[in-house]
Design an enzyme around this catalytic site. Structure first.
Site: not given
Ligand code: PAF
Length: 281
Positions: A30, A33-34, A36-37, A61, A147, A187
């Site tokens: 989403m 990015l940090h 972890g991504h 979500q 993750g 966050r």
């Molecule tokens: O973990 C996330 O960043 C989100 O929940 C995901 C898997 C990209 C779905 O929107």
């Protein structure tokens, strides 16, 4: 890196990779990015010829509009990071692309989505499963990397892939932590310096839990010990300590004799953080 806002463009980029017999790893995000991504992307790169990333802040979500509005977003910065990681293609759709007008199809793991964190965030895991199913269908990758920190999310996605026979491998990647042990999260940037320092209590309580399980304990005593550690941190507002069977998330009690998952959530200055650990006795 090819930036693809439409389904047609990302499909054609991926079709090009496939035409050259290249395997494709997918990392859905989403944004914001940090490290972890980036770790997920490096894992994908190590196992696949091509890595495709997605950035989509999924409205379905988020329970509260306010949470969605506060979600950090900086596409320019994120695209720079993806370029420096050597990502091959980025799917950057609009809400209307993912949820076309008249959209009415949802995906829900009816049990796993509605226990634990799902109880306090109704609809959250339905939103996750729905968007991930759509992203999997659009991208048609060989494997997707998630993750382990979002432990329940990972179990929901694994179950959905199994139940719906998606031809994709789901790879869980261990949580990436700051030097002091705080789990990386988008966050964390919202924490004041004082709350940032206090938040390490989550990781500390999990490390203590490992020692307690190794020495032999019951689920009830373990829960008490974790709660006591977190409550001793005045800046923490404890929201949940859940101890469940690993993967199935079924309730457990009595002596710890099987692999468990501990899932924590606590607020620090209004920012809800989560952390988790699987522990084998
Ligand atoms: O973990 C996330 O960043 C989100 O929940 C995901 C898997 C990209 C779905 O929107």
């Amino acid at each position: 890196m090819k930036i693809c806002p439409s389904v047609e463009e990302i499909r054609s980029a991926i079709a090009g990779f496939r035409a050259a017999s290249e395997s494709v790893g997918l990392v859905t995000t989403m944004g914001a990015l940090h490290e972890g991504h980036l770790t997920l992307m490096r894992r994908a790169r190590a196992a696949h010829d091509r890595v495709v990333a997605t950035i989509f802040v999924n409205p379905t979500q988020f329970g509260e509009v306010a949470d969605l509005a506060h979600y950090p977003s900086d596409d320019h910065r994120d695209i720079g990071l993806l370029r420096s990681e050597g990502i091959d293609a980025l799917f950057l759709p609009t809400v209307e692309t993912i949820y076309p007008p008249g959209d009415e199809t949802i995906v829900e793991t009816v049990h796993l989505a509605n226990v634990l964190h799902g109880k306090v965030r109704p609809g959250h895991f339905r939103g996750v499963a729905t968007v991930v199913a759509r992203l999997f269908n659009i991208c048609q990758a060989d494997a997707a990397f998630f993750g382990e920190k979002d432990y329940q999310q990972l179990q929901v996605i694994r179950r959905m892939v199994r139940d719906l026979h998606f031809p994709i491998e789901v790879v869980g990647v261990p949580t990436v932590r700051e030097e002091d042990g705080l789990a990386m999260s988008s966050r964390n940037v919202r924490l004041t310096p004082e709350d940032r320092a206090a938040a390490v209590v989550l990781n500390r309580s999990l490390t203590e839990a490992e020692a307690i399980v190794a020495a032999g304990t019951t689920v009830e005593a373990l829960g008490e010990a974790i709660r006591a550690t977190i409550k001793a941190e005045p800046r923490a507002i404890l929201r949940a300590v859940d101890i469940v069977a690993a993967e199935s998330l079924e309730p457990v009690s009595g002596p710890v004799t099987e692999k468990i998952a501990i899932m924590l959530s606590a607020e620090f200055g209004g920012v809800l953080l989560i952390d988790q650990r699987e522990i084998e006795p």
